[in-house]
Write an enzyme that holds these catalytic residues in place. Sequence first.
Site, PDB file in Angstrom:
ATOM      1  N   GLY A  48       0.782  -1.239   0.000  1.00  0.00           N
ATOM      2  CA  GLY A  48       0.000   0.000   0.000  1.00  0.00           C
ATOM      3  C   GLY A  48       0.809   1.282   0.000  1.00  0.00           C
ATOM      4  N   GLU A 103       3.782   4.654   5.735  1.00  0.00           N
ATOM      5  CA  GLU A 103       2.566   3.849   5.548  1.00  0.00           C
ATOM      6  C   GLU A 103       1.512   4.637   4.784  1.00  0.00           C
ATOM      7  OE1 GLU A 103       1.265   1.123   5.513  1.00  0.00           O
ATOM      8  OE2 GLU A 103       1.798  -0.197   7.157  1.00  0.00           O
ATOM      9  N   ASP A 104       0.607   3.915   4.142  1.00  0.00           N
ATOM     10  CA  ASP A 104      -0.538   4.557   3.509  1.00  0.00           C
ATOM     11  C   ASP A 104      -1.648   4.796   4.521  1.00  0.00           C
ATOM     12  OD1 ASP A 104      -0.738   1.807   3.717  1.00  0.00           O
ATOM     13  OD2 ASP A 104      -2.023   1.578   1.969  1.00  0.00           O
ATOM     14  N   ASP A 107      -5.062   1.556  10.481  1.00  0.00           N
ATOM     15  CA  ASP A 107      -6.475   1.273  10.766  1.00  0.00           C
ATOM     16  C   ASP A 107      -6.605   0.891  12.238  1.00  0.00           C
ATOM     17  OD1 ASP A 107      -9.053   0.348  10.892  1.00  0.00           O
ATOM     18  OD2 ASP A 107      -8.960  -0.889   9.107  1.00  0.00           O
ATOM     19  N   LYS A 135      -7.122   6.054  10.713  1.00  0.00           N
ATOM     20  CA  LYS A 135      -8.519   5.849  11.108  1.00  0.00           C
ATOM     21  C   LYS A 135      -8.667   5.985  12.623  1.00  0.00           C
ATOM     22  CE  LYS A 135     -10.504   3.133   7.399  1.00  0.00           C
ATOM     23  NZ  LYS A 135     -11.252   1.890   7.102  1.00  0.00           N
ATOM     24  N   PHE A 156     -14.640   2.613   4.266  1.00  0.00           N
ATOM     25  CA  PHE A 156     -13.827   1.783   3.374  1.00  0.00           C
ATOM     26  C   PHE A 156     -13.243   2.667   2.282  1.00  0.00           C
ATOM     27  CE2 PHE A 156     -13.653  -2.869   1.987  1.00  0.00           C
ATOM     28  CZ  PHE A 156     -12.445  -2.674   1.348  1.00  0.00           C
ATOM     29  N   VAL A 157     -11.962   3.002   2.417  1.00  0.00           N
ATOM     30  CA  VAL A 157     -11.350   3.902   1.447  1.00  0.00           C
ATOM     31  C   VAL A 157     -10.397   3.155   0.508  1.00  0.00           C
ATOM     32  CG1 VAL A 157     -11.579   6.013   2.803  1.00  0.00           C
ATOM     33  CG2 VAL A 157      -9.573   4.576   3.133  1.00  0.00           C
ATOM     34  N   ASP A 163      -6.163  -0.681  -1.607  1.00  0.00           N
ATOM     35  CA  ASP A 163      -6.898  -1.551  -2.529  1.00  0.00           C
ATOM     36  C   ASP A 163      -8.199  -2.085  -1.953  1.00  0.00           C
ATOM     37  OD1 ASP A 163      -5.575  -3.364  -0.640  1.00  0.00           O
ATOM     38  OD2 ASP A 163      -6.219  -4.957  -1.995  1.00  0.00           O
ATOM     39  N   ARG A 169      -5.651   0.442  -6.473  1.00  0.00           N
ATOM     40  CA  ARG A 169      -4.391   0.994  -5.946  1.00  0.00           C
ATOM     41  C   ARG A 169      -3.881   2.124  -6.833  1.00  0.00           C
ATOM     42  NH1 ARG A 169      -2.227  -2.368  -1.788  1.00  0.00           N
ATOM     43  NH2 ARG A 169      -2.577  -4.592  -2.096  1.00  0.00           N
TER      44      ARG A 169
HETATM   45  C1  PRP Z   1      -2.759  -2.093   5.192  1.00  0.00           C
HETATM   46  C2  PRP Z   1      -1.868  -0.884   5.433  1.00  0.00           C
HETATM   47  C3  PRP Z   1      -1.200  -1.213   6.725  1.00  0.00           C
HETATM   48  C4  PRP Z   1      -2.237  -2.055   7.454  1.00  0.00           C
HETATM   49  C5  PRP Z   1      -2.909  -1.217   8.484  1.00  0.00           C
HETATM   50  O1  PRP Z   1      -2.017  -3.089   4.607  1.00  0.00           O
HETATM   51  O2  PRP Z   1      -0.945  -0.691   4.395  1.00  0.00           O
HETATM   52  O3  PRP Z   1       0.002  -1.922   6.551  1.00  0.00           O
HETATM   53  O4  PRP Z   1      -3.208  -2.469   6.490  1.00  0.00           O
HETATM   54  O5  PRP Z   1      -3.868  -1.961   9.177  1.00  0.00           O
HETATM   55  P1  PRP Z   1      -3.891  -2.045  10.768  1.00  0.00           P
HETATM   56  O6  PRP Z   1      -3.596  -0.687  11.297  1.00  0.00           O
HETATM   57  O7  PRP Z   1      -5.323  -2.465  11.058  1.00  0.00           O
HETATM   58  O8  PRP Z   1      -2.914  -3.071  11.199  1.00  0.00           O
HETATM   59  P2  PRP Z   1      -2.654  -4.440   4.054  1.00  0.00           P
HETATM   60  O9  PRP Z   1      -2.525  -5.518   5.089  1.00  0.00           O
HETATM   61  O10 PRP Z   1      -4.049  -4.167   3.539  1.00  0.00           O
HETATM   62  O11 PRP Z   1      -1.687  -4.815   2.869  1.00  0.00           O
HETATM   63  P3  PRP Z   1      -1.294  -3.952   1.550  1.00  0.00           P
HETATM   64  O12 PRP Z   1      -0.418  -2.813   2.026  1.00  0.00           O
HETATM   65  O13 PRP Z   1      -0.556  -4.918   0.707  1.00  0.00           O
HETATM   66  O14 PRP Z   1      -2.578  -3.440   0.930  1.00  0.00           O
END
Ligand code: PRP
Length: 183
Positions: A48, A103-104, A107, A135, A156-157, A163, A169
């Site tokens: 991400g 990070e993107d 959550d 979030k 849900f963004v 993604d 993405r």
């Molecule tokens: C997303 C995002 C963080 C994580 C955050 O990655 O990039 O790494 O979720 O979530 P949390 O705060 O609830 O732990 P994801 O696991 O979706 O993988 P990706 O980066 O490959 O999309």
Amino acid sequence: MDEADVEGDLVSILFTEEQIQTRLEELAAEIEKDYQGKEILLVGVLRGAVMVMADLARHFGRHVEMDWMAISSYGSGTKSSGVVRILKDLDTDITNRHVLVVEDIIDTGLTLSWLVSNLTSRGPASVEICTLLRKPDALQMTVEVRYVGYDIPNEFVVGYGLDYAERYRNLRCVGTLAPHVYS
Ligand code: PRP
């Protein structure tokens, strides 16, 4: 890909491409000021963070190093569990290095809590976090997030690295996904 290319899939646009770039430029300026006289190692969390990393890095008017980690969170559905597995580790020895995790989105905060403790155990000079989006649940995190682009509601963004089922993405903006897409 622009909003028009995914017409009907978004309920709203949260941040345009221009807004994202302006905010990243501000964050880069803040980071530059805080790290004067120090080398910075940006650590992007795949997948991400690719877009944030690419644009944030280019907003710096100084040298930064970049490295990547791929981690996978065991969990059901879309929520992470905090139990994390390293799929690709850093190529860089971070002993005595100033590490800035990019990070993107944060959550639940579970992924980053794990990552920060993992990186801290390697003896870096410092570990800080920069995320474009955060979030509400992440506010409960015990780990401090030093640089936050935007605090967003619990929706849900997608877009700009984020993604749904590996799609969206490459959308330039960040938008809220319409429920008909994922339900
Ligand atoms: C997303 C995002 C963080 C994580 C955050 O990655 O990039 O790494 O979720 O979530 P949390 O705060 O609830 O732990 P994801 O696991 O979706 O993988 P990706 O980066 O490959 O999309």
